[in-house]
Scaffold this active site. Structure first.
Site, mmCIF file in Angstrom:
data_model
loop_
_atom_site.group_PDB
_atom_site.id
_atom_site.type_symbol
_atom_site.label_atom_id
_atom_site.label_comp_id
_atom_site.label_asym_id
_atom_site.label_seq_id
_atom_site.Cartn_x
_atom_site.Cartn_y
_atom_site.Cartn_z
ATOM 1 N N LYS A 121 -6.755 -13.626 19.930
ATOM 2 C CA LYS A 121 -7.784 -12.698 19.458
ATOM 3 C C LYS A 121 -7.660 -12.559 17.948
ATOM 4 C CE LYS A 121 -9.507 -8.005 20.316
ATOM 5 N NZ LYS A 121 -9.442 -7.507 18.943
ATOM 6 N N CYS A 413 5.900 7.533 -21.078
ATOM 7 C CA CYS A 413 5.633 8.246 -22.332
ATOM 8 C C CYS A 413 5.993 9.719 -22.259
ATOM 9 C CB CYS A 413 4.164 8.097 -22.721
ATOM 10 S SG CYS A 413 3.066 9.053 -21.666
#
Ligand SMILES: [Zn+2]
Length: 683
Positions: A121, A413
């Site tokens: 399937k 940062c």
């Protein structure tokens, strides 16, 4: 970087995507993506157009930003015969029970032979292909089983699907099967998508569905789609007596069927085939999620019929998800270029479904909280067709260990990292100073839809950034001091440097809205930037009102949110921006280099010039966008909500609270026809 074909392809996709989301936002009021994501699409489009100006499309979104772009969805198709789904079996016993039910229904003895087909399937998208006299005339997706979408033009682009069947085919025959993408093709597609900043698909199924359900078949053509038939629907004649023989016949006609399709005469043979497919699973070229059994005799299928939406004659025996247990060694934060902090789990490497896995996505803060994971925990990971595995369970949740805290500052940062109201993603607010985001922001700043600085391309930005010459947008305007340094570099000549510097100098008095958009403030896209400047005229005035709003000044808040199209997300994003001192420094810095003239809206004399107009209810002869554009052309301001400052309300059928409020405030209310008269009178 990108080659031309890929760029053209992406521009086409962007044009479509932007039109689509524009329509959802404006007409259907039902956006699928956030404003920031929408802006990212517009930005990407502008970047590509800057890089490949000769590829700018006639229907380019940059030519019609803010206007409604027509984009009708795929047409609907009603299936002549319902496309059923299958019931699932999860264990050997379930399969045995299924066979027993079939025997009982057909009143067969316990030893009477019953044969079943068994096939893998595929995890794809089900489609029905209608052949008339052997020619493909229509293709439709399953949809809800009764009504699917017309994908005829797209399906014609799939090489596996024959336009003309060969041999003797009944006058009408609908072949059903699965459109899918092979694993290898899926990986390659995602790599190409990543290189082009396109959509990354979660798994081959999503990629197949996304590639097939396209308005433009050329997009489908560029995607490596395959097809496998598993059955049929409406047919003027079924020339075989068994499922197995009929599937062979379909293969003879020229459509692929699974090479693993076989015929089993007992439960044990079915289960044996199931195990052999399960063993082969990771080596198969495509993803499968189980094995399908069907009663082989078609006269018996007919007698068995359907219960609700599923046939009594078939069942899907599902595979368990591919899972493994390992140790979560660390949680790292990855920073995307939009500033999104994504947690990634580092694992003690483990094999899952034939693939060695050492990283898992942990998605976001909520997911980590849900799992309660901390470095050191034993976790169960799962690959369910997805390339990037996921953690499904934390086995040592109850073991006392320090909780892992999602960072509230950017690891790059150190700016604050926040999640907006109602959003799960945490983002760095240091946009302009965050190194991880900076070059991308600089590229955006100079892009066509922003400052549009010719000759300052991505490569040059990367080059100058690496040299430390470009840190923030203002540095672009200080490059002239480095003229001699630039001339001294390979690939630069006096003339090219002069051209670049001249292009930069030409933008000393930039359009204020473009400059604002160029700063890349979250949720402030090109359209929003214009809307803000139309109202406040200068960046200085906008900054003052945004800072007052940040300090909870009610009047400033109302001033911002009364602008049509400006909602709490934009106000919050502006607040976040001005809350960060780094951003203010960058803002001041750029405004020390450039002086945008006050934003002027060109208007015509009209009865409503200088007035504030609110449109509410349904408009019958035009879209809301068109009405707003008319108002602006007439010198009026289109607002989104009714307040004491509103001069005129144009109300259509279904107008509700806004109309009521206007009546309470004694504001003039007119209908659409009266509005049309005003527009007509202005010429
Ligand atoms: Zn940062």
């Amino acid at each position: 970087m990108l080659d031309e074909a890929a760029a053209a392809n992406e521009l086409m996709r962007l044009a479509r995507a932007i039109a689509h989301h524009n329509r959802l936002y404006h007409s259907d009021d039902n956006p699928e993506i956030s404003d920031a994501e929408f802006d990212a699409l517009v930005r990407r489009n502008a970047e590509l157009e800057a890089q490949f100006p000769h590829l700018i499309r006639d229907d380019s979104p940059s030519r019609k930003v803010g206007h409604e772009v027509a984009a009708s969805p795929l047409a609907k198709v009603r299936h002549d015969q319902r496309m059923f789904s299958l019931d699932n079996a999860f264990s050997d016993d379930d399969v045995a029970d299924f066979v027993t039910r079939v025997r009982r229904f057909l009143a067969l003895g316990e030893d009477a032979p019953v044969a079943f087909t068994a096939e893998d399937k595929i995890d794809g998208l089900s489609c029905s292909l209608r052949y008339e006299h052997g020619r493909l005339v229509r293709a439709a997706t399953r949809g809800d089983g009764e009504v699917g979408e017309d994908v005829t033009a797209n399906v014609r682009m799939i090489a596996d699907i024959a336009e003309q069947l060969s041999g003797k085919v009944p006058d009408l025959f609908e072949i059903r099967g699965e459109v899918y993408m092979a694993k290898q093709d899926f990986v390659a597609l995602n790599q190409a998508q990543e290189a082009a900043d396109g959509k990354i698909f979660a798994n081959p199924r999503n990629a197949a569905a996304g590639s097939l359900r396209q308005k433009d078949p050329a997009v489908t053509a560029a995607r490596p789609l395959r097809f496998l038939a598993w059955g049929w629907g409406a047919a003027s004649d079924v020339p075989e007596a068994s499922q197995h023989a009929m599937m062979q016949r379909i293969a003879d006609w020229g459509l692929p069927v699974s090479p693993l399709l076989t015929r089993c005469e007992s439960v044990s043979a079915m289960l044996e085939h199931y195990r052999s497919i399960e063993r082969a699973r990771s080596d198969l070229p495509y993803d499968i999620d189980g094995v399908v059994y069907k009663v082989d005799r078609l006269d018996w299928q007919e007698r068995l019929g359907f219960v609700a939406k599923a046939p009594r004659w078939g069942i899907a025996h599902k595979f368990p998800a591919e899972r493994a247990e390992t140790t979560l060694e660390a949680i790292d934060i990855q920073l995307g270029r939009t500033g999104k902090l994504t947690p990634v789990g580092r694992l003690k490497p483990v094999t899952v479904g034939g693939v060695v896995v050492s990283n898992v996505t942990l998605h976001n803060r909520d997911e980590i909280a849900r799992l309660g994971v901390r470095p050191g925990d034993r976790v169960v990971i799962q690959r369910a067709g997805d390339v990037i595995p996921q953690v499904v369970e934390n086995l040592t949740r109850d073991v006392p260990r320090d909780a892992w805290h999602f960072p509230d500052h950017c690891p790059e940062c150190d700016s604050e990292a926040v999640a907006e109201e109602g959003e799960v993603d945490v983002r760095c607010t240091g946009g302009l100073i965050c190194p991880a985001q900076r070059t991308e922001r600089l590229k955006h700043f100079v892009s066509r839809a922003a400052l549009d600085i010719e000759g300052l391309g991505e490569k040059t930005i990367d080059e100058f950034f690496a040299l430390g010459w470009l840190e923030s947008p203002a540095d672009i305007f200080r490059l002239r001091r480095r003229r001699e340094d630039i001339v001294g570099r390979e690939g630069w000549k006096d003339k090219s440097v002069d051209n670049l510097l001249a292009a930069i100098e030409a933008k000393r008095q930039p359009d204020a809205a473009r400059l604002l958009f160029g700063l890349g403030i979250r949720h402030v896209g090109a359209v929003t930037a214009r809307d803000l400047l139309k109202r406040f005229a200068t960046l200085q005035a906008l900054r003052e009102v945004a800072q007052r709003a940040l300090a909870e000044d009610a009047e400033a808040l109302a001033d911002l949110t009364s602008i049509d199209g400006i909602g709490p997300a934009v106000v919050e994003a502006l607040g976040d921006f001005f809350h960060e001192p780094h951003n203010i420094a960058v803002w001041d810095d750029i405004l020390s280099e450039v002086s945008p003239p006050p934003y002027v809206v060109e208007t015509r004399d009209s009865a409503v010039a200088g007035k504030t107009v609110v449109f509410t209810g349904a408009l019958e002869t035009m879209s809301r966008d068109e009405a707003k554009a008319q108002a602006e052309r007439l010198g009026a301001r289109a607002a989104g909500s009714v307040s004491a400052k509103t001069d005129l309300v144009v109300a259509g059928p279904g107008a509700g609270s806004k109309l009521k409020k206007a009546q309470e405030l004694g504001i003039e209310v007119i209908d659409e026809a009266a509005w049309a008269e005003i527009v007509k009178a202005a010429g």
